[in-house]
Enzyme design. Structure first.
Site, mmCIF file in Angstrom:
data_model
loop_
_atom_site.group_PDB
_atom_site.id
_atom_site.type_symbol
_atom_site.label_atom_id
_atom_site.label_comp_id
_atom_site.label_asym_id
_atom_site.label_seq_id
_atom_site.Cartn_x
_atom_site.Cartn_y
_atom_site.Cartn_z
ATOM 1 N N PHE A 120 40.022 -38.441 -3.892
ATOM 2 C CA PHE A 120 41.259 -38.331 -4.660
ATOM 3 C C PHE A 120 41.750 -36.869 -4.634
ATOM 4 O O PHE A 120 42.917 -36.579 -4.374
ATOM 5 C CB PHE A 120 40.937 -38.797 -6.079
ATOM 6 C CG PHE A 120 42.098 -38.972 -6.997
ATOM 7 C CD1 PHE A 120 43.387 -39.153 -6.520
ATOM 8 C CD2 PHE A 120 41.900 -38.975 -8.384
ATOM 9 C CE1 PHE A 120 44.452 -39.313 -7.396
ATOM 10 C CE2 PHE A 120 42.950 -39.136 -9.260
ATOM 11 C CZ PHE A 120 44.229 -39.291 -8.757
ATOM 12 N N SER A 126 46.186 -37.445 -24.876
ATOM 13 C CA SER A 126 46.909 -38.617 -24.373
ATOM 14 C C SER A 126 46.045 -39.210 -23.269
ATOM 15 O O SER A 126 45.151 -38.528 -22.742
ATOM 16 C CB SER A 126 48.303 -38.237 -23.869
ATOM 17 O OG SER A 126 48.231 -37.137 -22.982
ATOM 18 N N HIS A 132 45.544 -34.356 -21.397
ATOM 19 C CA HIS A 132 45.919 -35.687 -20.889
ATOM 20 C C HIS A 132 44.765 -36.195 -20.015
ATOM 21 O O HIS A 132 44.467 -35.602 -18.975
ATOM 22 C CB HIS A 132 47.206 -35.572 -20.063
ATOM 23 C CG HIS A 132 47.707 -36.880 -19.526
ATOM 24 N ND1 HIS A 132 48.274 -37.856 -20.327
ATOM 25 C CD2 HIS A 132 47.726 -37.390 -18.259
ATOM 26 C CE1 HIS A 132 48.621 -38.903 -19.581
ATOM 27 N NE2 HIS A 132 48.291 -38.649 -18.323
ATOM 28 N N ASP A 152 54.564 -41.266 -4.252
ATOM 29 C CA ASP A 152 54.058 -41.094 -2.886
ATOM 30 C C ASP A 152 54.594 -42.228 -2.031
ATOM 31 O O ASP A 152 54.817 -43.334 -2.518
ATOM 32 C CB ASP A 152 52.529 -41.126 -2.883
ATOM 33 C CG ASP A 152 51.956 -39.794 -3.299
ATOM 34 O OD1 ASP A 152 52.529 -38.760 -2.920
ATOM 35 O OD2 ASP A 152 50.944 -39.783 -4.023
ATOM 36 N N GLU A 188 45.691 -41.891 -19.793
ATOM 37 C CA GLU A 188 46.381 -42.607 -18.717
ATOM 38 C C GLU A 188 45.542 -43.793 -18.246
ATOM 39 O O GLU A 188 44.337 -43.663 -18.035
ATOM 40 C CB GLU A 188 46.640 -41.635 -17.572
ATOM 41 C CG GLU A 188 47.479 -42.247 -16.468
ATOM 42 C CD GLU A 188 47.914 -41.212 -15.441
ATOM 43 O OE1 GLU A 188 48.483 -40.176 -15.833
ATOM 44 O OE2 GLU A 188 47.662 -41.454 -14.250
HETATM 45 P P1 FAD Z 1 58.096 -33.761 -6.990
HETATM 46 O O1 FAD Z 1 57.592 -32.731 -7.916
HETATM 47 O O2 FAD Z 1 59.501 -34.108 -7.068
HETATM 48 O O3 FAD Z 1 57.769 -33.351 -5.477
HETATM 49 C C1 FAD Z 1 56.466 -32.960 -5.097
HETATM 50 C C2 FAD Z 1 56.482 -31.528 -4.570
HETATM 51 O O4 FAD Z 1 57.233 -31.492 -3.384
HETATM 52 C C3 FAD Z 1 57.138 -30.598 -5.551
HETATM 53 O O5 FAD Z 1 56.160 -30.067 -6.433
HETATM 54 C C4 FAD Z 1 57.805 -29.598 -4.665
HETATM 55 O O6 FAD Z 1 56.920 -28.547 -4.337
HETATM 56 C C5 FAD Z 1 58.101 -30.372 -3.400
HETATM 57 N N1 FAD Z 1 59.493 -30.885 -3.364
HETATM 58 C C6 FAD Z 1 59.876 -32.188 -3.412
HETATM 59 N N2 FAD Z 1 61.199 -32.296 -3.294
HETATM 60 C C7 FAD Z 1 61.665 -31.027 -3.175
HETATM 61 C C8 FAD Z 1 62.974 -30.472 -3.006
HETATM 62 N N3 FAD Z 1 64.078 -31.258 -2.876
HETATM 63 N N4 FAD Z 1 63.087 -29.135 -2.933
HETATM 64 C C9 FAD Z 1 61.993 -28.333 -3.017
HETATM 65 N N5 FAD Z 1 60.736 -28.801 -3.162
HETATM 66 C C10 FAD Z 1 60.572 -30.134 -3.233
HETATM 67 N N6 FAD Z 1 52.237 -41.598 -8.202
HETATM 68 C C11 FAD Z 1 52.561 -42.917 -8.265
HETATM 69 O O7 FAD Z 1 52.873 -43.514 -7.231
HETATM 70 N N7 FAD Z 1 52.528 -43.600 -9.461
HETATM 71 C C12 FAD Z 1 52.221 -42.993 -10.629
HETATM 72 O O8 FAD Z 1 52.217 -43.626 -11.679
HETATM 73 C C13 FAD Z 1 51.897 -41.608 -10.609
HETATM 74 N N8 FAD Z 1 51.601 -40.936 -11.746
HETATM 75 C C14 FAD Z 1 51.389 -39.579 -11.717
HETATM 76 C C15 FAD Z 1 51.202 -38.899 -12.917
HETATM 77 C C16 FAD Z 1 51.018 -37.520 -12.930
HETATM 78 C C17 FAD Z 1 50.814 -36.809 -14.242
HETATM 79 C C18 FAD Z 1 51.009 -36.798 -11.693
HETATM 80 C C19 FAD Z 1 50.793 -35.309 -11.690
HETATM 81 C C20 FAD Z 1 51.182 -37.470 -10.494
HETATM 82 C C21 FAD Z 1 51.387 -38.875 -10.487
HETATM 83 N N9 FAD Z 1 51.616 -39.581 -9.305
HETATM 84 C C22 FAD Z 1 51.917 -40.925 -9.354
HETATM 85 C C23 FAD Z 1 51.551 -38.900 -7.997
HETATM 86 C C24 FAD Z 1 52.933 -38.426 -7.531
HETATM 87 O O9 FAD Z 1 53.741 -39.532 -7.249
HETATM 88 C C25 FAD Z 1 52.745 -37.602 -6.269
HETATM 89 O O10 FAD Z 1 52.092 -36.396 -6.558
HETATM 90 C C26 FAD Z 1 54.039 -37.344 -5.494
HETATM 91 O O11 FAD Z 1 53.684 -36.835 -4.211
HETATM 92 C C27 FAD Z 1 54.933 -36.331 -6.159
HETATM 93 O O12 FAD Z 1 55.638 -36.845 -7.220
HETATM 94 P P2 FAD Z 1 56.447 -35.812 -8.192
HETATM 95 O O13 FAD Z 1 57.405 -36.545 -8.996
HETATM 96 O O14 FAD Z 1 55.516 -34.932 -8.903
HETATM 97 O O15 FAD Z 1 57.233 -35.060 -7.041
#
Ligand code: FAD
Length: 288
Positions: free
Chosen positions: A210, A7, A259, A101, A9
């Site tokens: 990065f 896949s 990916h 973020d 991105e």
């Molecule tokens: P989460 O997994 O929800 O949180 C990040 C970490 O914080 C968790 O792994 C956990 O350890 C901890 N955490 C958070 N909340 C809690 C809680 N309530 N309780 C316990 N632990 C918690 N960013 C963008 O802005 N746009 C994008 O399009 C984008 N695409 C991405 C695609 C991929 C495949 C990946 C891996 C990352 C991408 N990101 C993107 C970056 C991402 O937004 C950041 O890494 C962000 O800091 C975390 O998002 P997440 O949904 O993985 O967070």
């Protein structure tokens, strides 16, 4: 060697030149028959409409299965779900659901007062509609905000249990990092597929920045190798070799899905795919 499924991105273009580069990337890579392509959602939710327009265009003109990234940053729940409904309206029902973020310069993630507090809430809300295939992010080198590696995996399990079918990982440099993570996920009871995220390194300085920003550990041998290669003007060759070897080791270790973070630069991803036996299958039709 097993032929992996791939896949890809992409990110939304910032200007006209970027638009051409994105479309060129899609054209170069679409014949490799990716299982889906995805388009990021700008940090801080800055590309809301653009992401929708880009997924709509790729979906319509390439016929590829297309996923849109979606974050909870700086939007109410209703606004975020409306964006998801807008994706669905243009035929895109695959979503990479993320917390996101915070905008540059701000300190940590602060939910919008009427927004989703975290990624699990977003995933639950999307899953409740029954309209979407949901993927989530995962962190083999551990997310910088995680209390411990175990807490990171427990949170990943909560995201997957909330209604996601697959995790796409942040990039990493050594296959061993991924295998350790995959084993720990299995031990925690995660049975959804964890797809390794692969960054072909077009630009070493950018990749280094990065990696530092997202908590990916850079082994010293990679730093040394790129410093030598840059001095000798052979970075592309090194990047292709390192990336191909990483993918090969992953495949030998049982991985059959990869990916690629293409960064809208298709050549390295194409070269690595060719080296892995992923060669053209499809012809792009309906190209404007
Ligand atoms: P989460 O997994 O929800 O949180 C990040 C970490 O914080 C968790 O792994 C956990 O350890 C901890 N955490 C958070 N909340 C809690 C809680 N309530 N309780 C316990 N632990 C918690 N960013 C963008 O802005 N746009 C994008 O399009 C984008 N695409 C991405 C695609 C991929 C495949 C990946 C891996 C990352 C991408 N990101 C993107 C970056 C991402 O937004 C950041 O890494 C962000 O800091 C975390 O998002 P997440 O949904 O993985 O967070």
């Amino acid at each position: 060697m097993t032929r992996p499924e791939i896949s890809l991105e992409f990110f939304p273009p910032k200007n006209i030149e970027g638009t051409f580069r994105l479309w060129d990337s899609v054209q170069v890579l679409a014949p490799l028959a990716p299982r889906f392509v995805s388009v990021t959602y700008g940090a801080g939710g800055t590309t809301r409409d653009l992401t929708r327009d880009v997924v709509a265009t790729i979906h319509k003109h390439s016929g590829l299965r297309t996923a849109a990234h979606l974050t909870c940053v700086d939007a109410t729940k209703e606004e975020t779900l409306q964006v998801a409904r807008d994706f669905a309206k243009v035929g895109v029902t695959d979503i990479v659901a993320l917390r996101g973020d915070p905008p540059k310069g701000s300190n940590g993630f602060v939910p919008h007062p009427e927004g989703f507090a975290n990624s699990v809430e977003l995933i639950e809300a999307l899953a409740e509609t029954g309209d979407f295939t949901i993927r989530v992010g995962a962190y083999p080198d551990v997310h910088p905000e995680a209390a411990t590696a175990k807490a990171d995996i427990d949170w990943l399990k909560r995201k997957l249990d909330a209604g996601a079918s697959e995790a796409l990982t942040q990039f990493f440099f050594e296959a061993e990092t991924f295998f350790r993570f995959r084993d720990a996920c299995a031990k925690a009871g995660i049975d959804q597929y964890i797809t390794p995220g692969i960054l072909p390194i077009e630009n070493w300085k950018g990749a280094r920045r990065f990696a530092e920003g997202c908590g990916t550990k850079i082994p010293q041998w990679v730093v040394d190798a790129f410093e030598t290669a840059e001095r000798d003007g052979r970075s592309d060759l090194l990047a292709t070799a390192i990336c191909t070897e990483l993918c090969d080791e992953l495949i030998q270790g049982g991985v059959d899905k990869l990916h690629f973070y293409t960064l809208n630069r298709p050549e390295l991803t194409r070269d690595v795919c060719f080296a892995l036996g992923v060669t053209p299958e499809l012809k792009l039709e309906n190209v404007a």
